[in-house]
Enzyme design. Sequence first.
Site, PDB file in Angstrom:
ATOM      1  N   GLY A   1     -53.761 -19.984 -21.363  1.00 52.00           N
ATOM      2  CA  GLY A   1     -54.273 -18.471 -21.838  1.00 52.00           C
ATOM      3  C   GLY A   1     -54.295 -17.896 -20.363  1.00 52.00           C
ATOM      4  O   GLY A   1     -54.240 -16.155 -20.748  1.00 52.00           O
TER       5      GLY A   1
ATOM      6  N   SER B   1     -44.324 -21.280 -28.063  1.00 53.28           N
ATOM      7  CA  SER B   1     -43.609 -22.262 -27.029  1.00 53.28           C
ATOM      8  C   SER B   1     -43.082 -21.825 -25.825  1.00 53.28           C
ATOM      9  O   SER B   1     -42.659 -20.501 -25.702  1.00 53.28           O
ATOM     10  CB  SER B   1     -42.512 -22.639 -28.123  1.00 53.28           C
ATOM     11  OG  SER B   1     -41.639 -23.628 -27.451  1.00 53.28           O
TER      12      SER B   1
ATOM     13  N   LYS C   1     -44.000 -23.752 -35.647  1.00 51.59           N
ATOM     14  CA  LYS C   1     -44.416 -24.094 -34.381  1.00 51.59           C
ATOM     15  C   LYS C   1     -44.012 -25.759 -34.323  1.00 51.59           C
ATOM     16  O   LYS C   1     -43.551 -26.308 -33.515  1.00 51.59           O
ATOM     17  CB  LYS C   1     -45.517 -23.804 -33.801  1.00 51.59           C
ATOM     18  CG  LYS C   1     -45.858 -24.378 -32.424  1.00 51.59           C
ATOM     19  CD  LYS C   1     -44.862 -24.035 -31.359  1.00 51.59           C
ATOM     20  CE  LYS C   1     -44.925 -25.041 -30.134  1.00 51.59           C
ATOM     21  NZ  LYS C   1     -46.047 -25.253 -29.485  1.00 51.59           N
TER      22      LYS C   1
ATOM     23  N   HIS D   1     -40.480 -26.901 -34.706  1.00 47.94           N
ATOM     24  CA  HIS D   1     -40.189 -26.719 -33.597  1.00 47.94           C
ATOM     25  C   HIS D   1     -40.351 -27.899 -32.716  1.00 47.94           C
ATOM     26  O   HIS D   1     -39.354 -28.385 -32.156  1.00 47.94           O
ATOM     27  CB  HIS D   1     -40.672 -25.529 -33.002  1.00 47.94           C
ATOM     28  CG  HIS D   1     -40.251 -25.221 -31.537  1.00 47.94           C
ATOM     29  ND1 HIS D   1     -40.858 -26.173 -30.515  1.00 47.94           N
ATOM     30  CD2 HIS D   1     -39.119 -24.361 -30.876  1.00 47.94           C
ATOM     31  CE1 HIS D   1     -40.449 -25.812 -29.221  1.00 47.94           C
ATOM     32  NE2 HIS D   1     -39.487 -24.868 -29.388  1.00 47.94           N
ATOM     33  N   ASN D   2     -41.586 -28.247 -32.816  1.00 47.32           N
ATOM     34  CA  ASN D   2     -41.708 -29.499 -31.658  1.00 47.32           C
ATOM     35  C   ASN D   2     -41.087 -30.706 -32.211  1.00 47.32           C
ATOM     36  O   ASN D   2     -40.750 -31.412 -31.434  1.00 47.32           O
ATOM     37  CB  ASN D   2     -43.315 -29.605 -31.536  1.00 47.32           C
ATOM     38  CG  ASN D   2     -44.051 -28.430 -30.811  1.00 47.32           C
ATOM     39  OD1 ASN D   2     -43.435 -27.472 -30.717  1.00 47.32           O
ATOM     40  ND2 ASN D   2     -45.021 -28.969 -30.210  1.00 47.32           N
TER      41      ASN D   2
ATOM     42  N   GLU E   1     -37.775 -30.548 -31.083  1.00 52.13           N
ATOM     43  CA  GLU E   1     -37.680 -30.867 -29.904  1.00 52.13           C
ATOM     44  C   GLU E   1     -37.571 -32.381 -29.451  1.00 52.13           C
ATOM     45  O   GLU E   1     -36.937 -32.881 -28.710  1.00 52.13           O
ATOM     46  CB  GLU E   1     -38.841 -30.203 -29.270  1.00 52.13           C
ATOM     47  CG  GLU E   1     -39.095 -30.477 -27.781  1.00 52.13           C
ATOM     48  CD  GLU E   1     -40.421 -29.555 -27.331  1.00 52.13           C
ATOM     49  OE1 GLU E   1     -40.942 -28.525 -27.680  1.00 52.13           O
ATOM     50  OE2 GLU E   1     -41.427 -30.424 -26.793  1.00 52.13           O
TER      51      GLU E   1
ATOM     52  N   HIS F   1     -40.391 -48.766 -64.678  1.00 50.88           N
ATOM     53  CA  HIS F   1     -40.377 -47.435 -64.517  1.00 50.88           C
ATOM     54  C   HIS F   1     -39.446 -46.408 -64.793  1.00 50.88           C
ATOM     55  O   HIS F   1     -39.428 -45.198 -64.680  1.00 50.88           O
ATOM     56  CB  HIS F   1     -40.333 -47.406 -62.635  1.00 50.88           C
ATOM     57  CG  HIS F   1     -41.492 -48.294 -61.882  1.00 50.88           C
ATOM     58  ND1 HIS F   1     -42.727 -47.729 -62.239  1.00 50.88           N
ATOM     59  CD2 HIS F   1     -41.744 -49.157 -61.320  1.00 50.88           C
ATOM     60  CE1 HIS F   1     -43.631 -48.544 -61.455  1.00 50.88           C
ATOM     61  NE2 HIS F   1     -42.982 -49.418 -60.973  1.00 50.88           N
TER      62      HIS F   1
HETATM   63  P1  NDP Z   1     -56.292 -26.916 -22.765  1.00 49.09           P
HETATM   64  O1  NDP Z   1     -55.918 -27.527 -23.904  1.00 49.09           O
HETATM   65  O2  NDP Z   1     -56.386 -27.930 -21.503  1.00 49.09           O
HETATM   66  O3  NDP Z   1     -57.857 -26.275 -23.013  1.00 49.09           O
HETATM   67  C1  NDP Z   1     -58.765 -25.925 -22.030  1.00 49.09           C
HETATM   68  C2  NDP Z   1     -59.350 -24.523 -22.293  1.00 49.09           C
HETATM   69  O4  NDP Z   1     -60.248 -24.800 -23.756  1.00 49.09           O
HETATM   70  C3  NDP Z   1     -60.359 -24.236 -21.264  1.00 49.09           C
HETATM   71  O5  NDP Z   1     -60.353 -22.764 -21.205  1.00 49.09           O
HETATM   72  C4  NDP Z   1     -61.475 -24.725 -21.755  1.00 49.09           C
HETATM   73  O6  NDP Z   1     -62.801 -24.096 -21.625  1.00 49.09           O
HETATM   74  C5  NDP Z   1     -61.606 -24.389 -23.159  1.00 49.09           C
HETATM   75  N1  NDP Z   1     -62.295 -25.169 -24.173  1.00 49.09           N
HETATM   76  C6  NDP Z   1     -62.241 -26.545 -24.312  1.00 49.09           C
HETATM   77  N2  NDP Z   1     -63.332 -26.996 -25.210  1.00 49.09           N
HETATM   78  C7  NDP Z   1     -63.938 -25.660 -25.346  1.00 49.09           C
HETATM   79  C8  NDP Z   1     -65.184 -25.451 -26.180  1.00 49.09           C
HETATM   80  N3  NDP Z   1     -65.822 -26.527 -26.925  1.00 49.09           N
HETATM   81  N4  NDP Z   1     -65.694 -24.190 -26.224  1.00 49.09           N
HETATM   82  C9  NDP Z   1     -65.106 -23.384 -25.546  1.00 49.09           C
HETATM   83  N5  NDP Z   1     -63.828 -23.406 -24.799  1.00 49.09           N
HETATM   84  C10 NDP Z   1     -63.413 -24.465 -24.626  1.00 49.09           C
HETATM   85  O7  NDP Z   1     -55.689 -25.624 -22.260  1.00 49.09           O
HETATM   86  P2  NDP Z   1     -53.835 -25.260 -22.269  1.00 49.09           P
HETATM   87  O8  NDP Z   1     -53.960 -23.943 -21.349  1.00 49.09           O
HETATM   88  O9  NDP Z   1     -53.184 -26.379 -21.726  1.00 49.09           O
HETATM   89  O10 NDP Z   1     -53.685 -25.216 -23.744  1.00 49.09           O
HETATM   90  C11 NDP Z   1     -54.450 -24.362 -24.692  1.00 49.09           C
HETATM   91  C12 NDP Z   1     -53.784 -24.291 -25.915  1.00 49.09           C
HETATM   92  O11 NDP Z   1     -52.499 -24.092 -25.746  1.00 49.09           O
HETATM   93  C13 NDP Z   1     -53.832 -25.855 -26.625  1.00 49.09           C
HETATM   94  O12 NDP Z   1     -54.147 -25.448 -28.137  1.00 49.09           O
HETATM   95  C14 NDP Z   1     -52.556 -26.297 -26.305  1.00 49.09           C
HETATM   96  O13 NDP Z   1     -52.416 -27.324 -27.287  1.00 49.09           O
HETATM   97  C15 NDP Z   1     -51.592 -24.982 -26.639  1.00 49.09           C
HETATM   98  N6  NDP Z   1     -50.349 -25.165 -25.969  1.00 49.09           N
HETATM   99  C16 NDP Z   1     -50.180 -25.605 -24.611  1.00 49.09           C
HETATM  100  C17 NDP Z   1     -48.954 -25.637 -24.095  1.00 49.09           C
HETATM  101  C18 NDP Z   1     -48.759 -26.192 -22.958  1.00 49.09           C
HETATM  102  O14 NDP Z   1     -47.502 -26.242 -22.440  1.00 49.09           O
HETATM  103  N7  NDP Z   1     -49.898 -26.622 -21.975  1.00 49.09           N
HETATM  104  C19 NDP Z   1     -47.782 -25.375 -24.782  1.00 49.09           C
HETATM  105  C20 NDP Z   1     -48.095 -24.568 -26.086  1.00 49.09           C
HETATM  106  C21 NDP Z   1     -49.375 -24.440 -26.424  1.00 49.09           C
HETATM  107  P3  NDP Z   1     -63.443 -24.646 -19.871  1.00 49.09           P
HETATM  108  O15 NDP Z   1     -62.643 -23.893 -18.806  1.00 49.09           O
HETATM  109  O16 NDP Z   1     -64.806 -23.920 -19.899  1.00 49.09           O
HETATM  110  O17 NDP Z   1     -63.376 -26.019 -19.971  1.00 49.09           O
END
Ligand code: NDP
Length: 477
Positions: A14, A128, A182, A185-186, A189, A452
Amino acid sequence: KKASIGVTGLAVMGRNLARNLARHGHTVALHNRSEQRTRDLVEQFGSEGEFVPAYSAQEFVDSLERPRQVVIMVKAGAPTDAVIEEFAPLLEKGDVIVDAGNAHFADTRRREADLRERGLHFVGTGVSGGEEGALHGPSIMPGGSRESYESLGPLLEDISAKVDGTPCCAHIGPDGAGHFVKMVHNGIEYADMQLIAESFDLLRGAAGYEPAQIAEVFRTWNTGRLDSYLIEITAQVLAHTDAATGKPFVDVVADQAEQKGTGRWTVQIGLDLGVPISGIAEATFARSLSGHAGLRAAARGLAGPSRAKLTGADAERFADDVEQALYASKVVAYAQGFNQIQAGSTEYGWDIDLGQIATIWRDGCIIRAKFLDDIRAAYASETELPTLLTAGLFRKAVEDAQDAWRSVVSTATRLGIPAPGFATSLAYYDGLRAERLPAALIQGQRDYFGAHTYRRVDREGSFHTEWAKDDRPEHPA
Ligand code: NDP
């Protein structure tokens, strides 16, 4: 100033997406469950663009221009539902919620239907490229309504990777189409990684190449038709020496591959849709096998063949044979994956443009490769292509490669080196092109034990043979 888009969930993905948006001149509202992440982002990267930090859901929503566009980038599953429920009540008709996490497409379909009833657009989006991609330009696969893409599309295209100015982002299709694509894609991959890993294992086990030499082989391959991100990073991993021991890095890593589940989903859905994605399935099972430490320890003493490795000219030629086997197997993996997308599109009425999928995978994502441009071209010249294997370019390449492919699989078998990806891909190729399959016998068996019924090659209708009677009479079922 109001923000044109907001990101909630500021862990690595994010945060990097938000920075990417801001670097492209968009004002980005920021929110995270724990405030510290929001503060850290503004503190460390605030100078990169315009950010509007918010410390409550209401403040976040109020900071957005209408239609509001809220990107959720949190842990997939229950956390995503929780965050949707936190924001949906605060939004108004026509606003857009984007889930950019790795959601299962069935969850996306459920969420989209629910939010549509409440007057909101819900866009499940595949992203991705890992964290680097998110920052510098990922491949983006948004589903959801056409209408939502009108406001969201330009922003996403702006921050996506580009190939000759063409964005690696396009509207995939309604509801869960983006997350489905997606997912596949994975899956592809997984298959690609497994095939590359088998190539390494064979070069070493069958022909005695050292990891550093194999890194060189991969580097050379990366200048040809196998030119791809995965081959490039494989060369780097193989060339890496462990600082602590001085050994090749690959030899100090535990040989148990992990997975986060998208490969498993692909295989499960492949089974549900009845699409033979054997290469992807085999790659997923190979990871699973590697992880069964106890089972492997128990079986380690089982006898294998006693055969000598390849030497001299045979060993030298082997690298070229493996390149051909890898290329042909890779065509099979992509052919299977694209057929799965086609099947999903038909099942759910998504009307997905397969050529467009190849187009947006050319850069930004993990499977980015020169190869994808050939797939794009194949679908451009024949939109109703039944399989990539019959597209002109691939057909010729795979036919030319088949002798080497067969020789590599047989070398692996002779020497007792597992090459499940190569073997299953070759079996798929031979299965598709076979004049007759032993499925006829299976139909006979099914009719024998379960009545069958079967169809005949020479007459219409279903038939059953009364196997228990001496003269085994046949009659229409
Ligand atoms: P994570 O999957 O580790 O998630 C952490 C984030 O989720 C933090 O901002 C956390 O907030 C928040 N969070 C978790 N539980 C809750 C909740 N119950 N309520 C509100 N917020 C919550 O983060 P990533 O950045 O690694 O991945 C984010 C998404 O992107 C995932 O769905 C992942 O599968 C996807 N993704 C990841 C890739 C990668 O390479 N890492 C690639 C492509 C997609 P807090 O800070 O408060 O704990």
